[in-house]
Design an enzyme around this catalytic site. Structure first.
Site, PDB file in Angstrom:
ATOM      1  N   LYS A 170       0.840  -1.206   0.000  1.00 23.78           N
ATOM      2  CA  LYS A 170       0.000   0.000   0.000  1.00 23.78           C
ATOM      3  C   LYS A 170       0.875   1.257   0.000  1.00 23.78           C
ATOM      4  O   LYS A 170       1.500   1.606   0.994  1.00 23.78           O
ATOM      5  CB  LYS A 170      -0.889   0.048   1.249  1.00 23.78           C
ATOM      6  CG  LYS A 170      -1.846   1.230   1.210  1.00 23.78           C
ATOM      7  CD  LYS A 170      -2.366   1.615   2.571  1.00 23.78           C
ATOM      8  CE  LYS A 170      -1.993   2.987   3.033  1.00 23.78           C
ATOM      9  NZ  LYS A 170      -2.115   4.089   2.096  1.00 23.78           N
ATOM     10  N   VAL A 227       1.222   6.694  13.989  1.00 23.88           N
ATOM     11  CA  VAL A 227       0.667   5.556  13.241  1.00 23.88           C
ATOM     12  C   VAL A 227       1.517   4.304  13.485  1.00 23.88           C
ATOM     13  O   VAL A 227       0.983   3.204  13.671  1.00 23.88           O
ATOM     14  CB  VAL A 227       0.568   5.882  11.734  1.00 23.88           C
ATOM     15  CG1 VAL A 227       0.042   4.671  10.960  1.00 23.88           C
ATOM     16  CG2 VAL A 227      -0.335   7.081  11.495  1.00 23.88           C
ATOM     17  N   GLY A 228       2.834   4.481  13.534  1.00 22.14           N
ATOM     18  CA  GLY A 228       3.732   3.340  13.760  1.00 22.14           C
ATOM     19  C   GLY A 228       3.387   2.584  15.029  1.00 22.14           C
ATOM     20  O   GLY A 228       3.355   1.351  15.061  1.00 22.14           O
ATOM     21  N   GLU A 245       9.653   2.083  10.931  1.00 23.43           N
ATOM     22  CA  GLU A 245      10.613   3.169  10.718  1.00 23.43           C
ATOM     23  C   GLU A 245       9.829   4.458  10.855  1.00 23.43           C
ATOM     24  O   GLU A 245       8.926   4.707  10.055  1.00 23.43           O
ATOM     25  CB  GLU A 245      11.210   3.009   9.305  1.00 23.43           C
ATOM     26  CG  GLU A 245      12.510   3.702   9.125  1.00 23.43           C
ATOM     27  CD  GLU A 245      13.506   3.283  10.167  1.00 23.43           C
ATOM     28  OE1 GLU A 245      13.839   4.124  11.005  1.00 23.43           O
ATOM     29  OE2 GLU A 245      13.932   2.112  10.165  1.00 23.43           O
ATOM     30  N   CYS A 279      12.798  11.827   7.191  1.00 25.98           N
ATOM     31  CA  CYS A 279      12.904  11.485   8.612  1.00 25.98           C
ATOM     32  C   CYS A 279      14.357  11.596   9.063  1.00 25.98           C
ATOM     33  O   CYS A 279      14.631  11.611  10.253  1.00 25.98           O
ATOM     34  CB  CYS A 279      12.326  10.114   8.882  1.00 25.98           C
ATOM     35  SG  CYS A 279      13.058   8.846   7.895  1.00 25.98           S
ATOM     36  N   GLN A 326       0.390  19.566   5.481  1.00 28.19           N
ATOM     37  CA  GLN A 326       1.784  19.664   5.911  1.00 28.19           C
ATOM     38  C   GLN A 326       2.214  21.133   5.959  1.00 28.19           C
ATOM     39  O   GLN A 326       2.937  21.551   6.862  1.00 28.19           O
ATOM     40  CB  GLN A 326       2.680  18.847   4.969  1.00 28.19           C
ATOM     41  CG  GLN A 326       4.153  18.831   5.363  1.00 28.19           C
ATOM     42  CD  GLN A 326       4.415  18.215   6.730  1.00 28.19           C
ATOM     43  OE1 GLN A 326       3.948  17.123   7.031  1.00 28.19           O
ATOM     44  NE2 GLN A 326       5.145  18.929   7.591  1.00 28.19           N
ATOM     45  N   GLU A 378       8.812  16.330  15.823  1.00 24.71           N
ATOM     46  CA  GLU A 378       9.168  16.302  14.408  1.00 24.71           C
ATOM     47  C   GLU A 378       8.220  17.208  13.628  1.00 24.71           C
ATOM     48  O   GLU A 378       7.008  17.050  13.682  1.00 24.71           O
ATOM     49  CB  GLU A 378       9.075  14.867  13.866  1.00 24.71           C
ATOM     50  CG  GLU A 378       9.541  14.798  12.424  1.00 24.71           C
ATOM     51  CD  GLU A 378       9.609  13.375  11.882  1.00 24.71           C
ATOM     52  OE1 GLU A 378       8.599  12.650  12.000  1.00 24.71           O
ATOM     53  OE2 GLU A 378      10.664  13.005  11.332  1.00 24.71           O
TER      54      GLU A 378
END
Ligand code: UN1
Length: 476
Positions: A170, A227-228, A245, A279, A326, A378
């Site tokens: 995806k 989400v991770g 990651e 990242c 963003q 971040e």
């Protein structure tokens, strides 16, 4: 409309998603299928059906398919780079470089498919021998972010297939174009139907269905920390293997003995290239007293001179931000930084261009400190915060004072400090006199602390996630 690839068939969904150019929002690249849970079910069923044969395929079959994909990507790097720049907003050189990297990754793992080997270890028991071999884990769900629309899919898909797994992929719904192009290439690579499946669509629909699916044995995810964590929890609950990651808040330390020109260039590239949307970007620049003022004024001057514009204009150095959300986040953090008392020396505002895109001037904050939110969270935009440090020891302590641990860098001419930093930086990647972002494709990539979870990606180390080890004992 570009369809999903399920069981070797191009399958249109009920819904579509427009792929929009962030340099010019009136430019709709194409419409892409937006899948649902039923599409994920069908893809998983196809992958499971294909697994017995593919897991038993020869290294030559795997090599041939991956080498085909690598060759085609490399031959079409200019065209794929153009698509990437158009849908994601990276400059053409960055985008073409990324497409080439994707091709090289397929080539690397084509070779790895031929090099898989096991070990024979003498047993402690007489007459016994021990064989250690690797087997594929099964069907893997690969969920990728928008900021590297072709390289990150490549570094998950290529090792997954090289080691005999079947794939449900995806791509991020902001950048379906490169994911689809990759699927198109793989559909002609000689892979049996169902070995590789593409399900485009929304994270909340397709991503959710993948992470909870009982037919998926492993999940490799790159994306946000929030989400991770959810991906990890869902996978852990049903005993699936997972690899995450996530974000970074990567420090670049600049010492008094650094070469000033080089240090400024390293900071500019690390903080602002790819519009800061990596990242691995340098978001905290920690500078010791003696060089601080000179460095800061040069960095601000360089930031102000960067040409922000259409990703495909050859004069552009910094492309647009990926989307409105963003852009709002970048702006919000400029307000937060000012409110916290950091001094904005350059950029930090929207800029107008001929076309209606998400243009934002790279920002430099000075007089920041490590407890400010702009130094802890971040931002994922072209925003650098400079923090002053007394000396190397304080700089190292500040560099490590973060919940993240992906990349870290130091600019210095001192062998002693460079060596000490390499050993003591709490990060998966350490760069000496080089930007924190921009990595080789054939060596391990990943972080520690809140940045990553599970085995490394890329290079030979990718084998850890995509295989499971078997230890077989034979009494002769
Ligand atoms: C790089 O810096 O070359 O999402 C790679 C990211 C990383 C990849 C960075 N996973 O930005």
């Amino acid at each position: 409309m570009r369809a999903n690839l399920i069981a070797g068939q191009w399958t249109a969904g009920k819904q579509t998603n427009p792929d929009i150019n962030p340099s010019d929002v009136s430019d709709v690249i194409d419409q892409y299928a937006s899948g649902d849970a039923a599409a994920v079910d069908a893809a998983v069923a196809a992958a499971r059906a294909a697994f017995p044969a593919w897991s038993g395929s020869t290294p030559q079959q795997r090599f041939d398919a991956l080498d085909f994909a690598g060759s085609e990507i490399l031959a079409r790097r200019a065209e794929l780079g153009e698509l990437l720049a158009r849908e994601e907003g990276k400059t053409l050189p960055e985008a073409t470089g990324e497409a080439a990297r994707a091709g090289q990754i397929f080539k690397f793992f084509a070779g790895e498919a031929l090099r898989t080997a096991g070990e024979i270890i003498p047993s402690i028991r007489p007459g016994m021998s021990v064989e250690v071999t690797r087997e594929p884990i099964g069907v893997v769900g690969l969920i990728t972010p928008w900021n590297f629309p072709i390289a990150i899919p490549a570094w998950k898909i290529a090792p997954a297939l090289a080691y005999g797994n079947c794939v449900v992929f995806k791509p991020a719904d902001l950048v379906p174009g490169c994911g689809w192009a990759l699927a198109d290439i793989l559909s002609r690579s000689g892979l049996p139907a169902g070995v590789f499946n593409l399900v485009m669509g929304r994270g909340a629909v397709v991503g959710e269905a993948i992470i909870h699916h009982p037919g998926i044995d492993g999940i490799s995810f790159t994306g946000s920390q929030a989400v991770g964590r959810r991906v990890g929890e869902a996978a852990f609950k049903r005993g699936a293997k997972f690899q995450l990651e996530m974000g970074g808040k990567n420090p670049l330390v600049v010492l008094d003995d650094a070469q000033l020109d080089q240090a400024v260039e390293v900071a500019v590239q690390g903080s602002f290239y790819s519009t800061g949307q990596r990242c691995t970007a340098s978001s905290r620049i920690i500078v010791t007293q003696g060089i601080h003022d000179k460095f800061v004024s040069r960095l601000a001057e360089r930031a102000r001179a960067l040409v922000v514009g259409d990703a495909r204009d050859p004069k552009t150095q910094i492309g647009p931000v990926v989307d409105a959300r963003q852009l709002e986040q970048d702006e919000r953090y400029i307000g937060i930084g000012k409110g916290e008392g950091a001094k904005l020396l350059a950029g930090g505002e929207r800029v107008k261009r001929d076309k209606n895109g998400y243009y934002f001037a790279p920002a430099v904050f000075a007089e920041a400190n490590n407890s400010m939110r702009i130094c802890r969270e971040e931002i994922f935009g072209p925003v650098a915060a400079v923090v002053r440090a007394r000396d190397y020891d304080e700089a190292l302590a500040l560099a490590n004072d973060t919940e993240f641990g992906l990349s870290s860098g130091i600019c210095t001419t001192s062998l002693k400090h460079a060596s000490h930093f390499k050993r003591h930086a709490q990060a998966g990647l350490v760069m000496v006199n080089a930007p924190t972002a921009g990595v080789d494709y054939h060596v391990p990539f990943g972080g520690r602390k809140g940045s990553s979870y599970g085995p490394r990606e890329q290079g030979r180390y990718a084998v850890e996630f995509y295989t499971t080890v078997k230890t077989a004992y034979t009494l002769a």
